[in-house]
Write an enzyme that holds these catalytic residues in place. Sequence first.
Site, PDB file in Angstrom:
ATOM      1  CG  ASN A  85      63.704  27.933  39.460  1.00 51.71           C
ATOM      2  OD1 ASN A  85      64.570  28.057  38.621  1.00 51.71           O
ATOM      3  ND2 ASN A  85      63.526  26.808  40.127  1.00 51.71           N
ATOM      4  CG  HIS A  98      62.858  28.279  46.829  1.00 47.00           C
ATOM      5  ND1 HIS A  98      61.650  28.822  46.447  1.00 47.00           N
ATOM      6  CD2 HIS A  98      63.073  27.244  45.977  1.00 47.00           C
ATOM      7  CE1 HIS A  98      61.159  28.145  45.423  1.00 47.00           C
ATOM      8  NE2 HIS A  98      62.008  27.193  45.111  1.00 47.00           N
TER       9      HIS A  98
END
Length: 112
Positions: A85, A98
């Site tokens: 994201n 991440h």
Amino acid sequence: MTSIFKKIIDREVPADIVYEDDLCLAFRDIQPKAPVHILVIPKKEIPSLQELSEDDQSIVGRCVWVASQLAAQEGLVNGYKLVVNCGEDGGQEVPHLHFHLLGGKKLSLGLV
């Protein structure tokens, strides 16, 4: 401000760590969206994909490779998702790059 992921890297916050090397760390998500939900993060503090520099290519490549190895270790032989994201509109909640490794069930076209 220090992100929760930096605190996990520094061992200030506990996590169920499943992998670590000089470049990245992987741990189980505390709010899993699938039976297997592991976060793979670079140890270098990179806020998001938008903040990548050319020098970060090896770090990102390492994180993706680690995710593929963890998928095999977790027995995700029928497939999995690797999701990143980016930014608030992209659903990024922690300002530290991440990768979400998701699997262990049939996943839809959405996040899970």
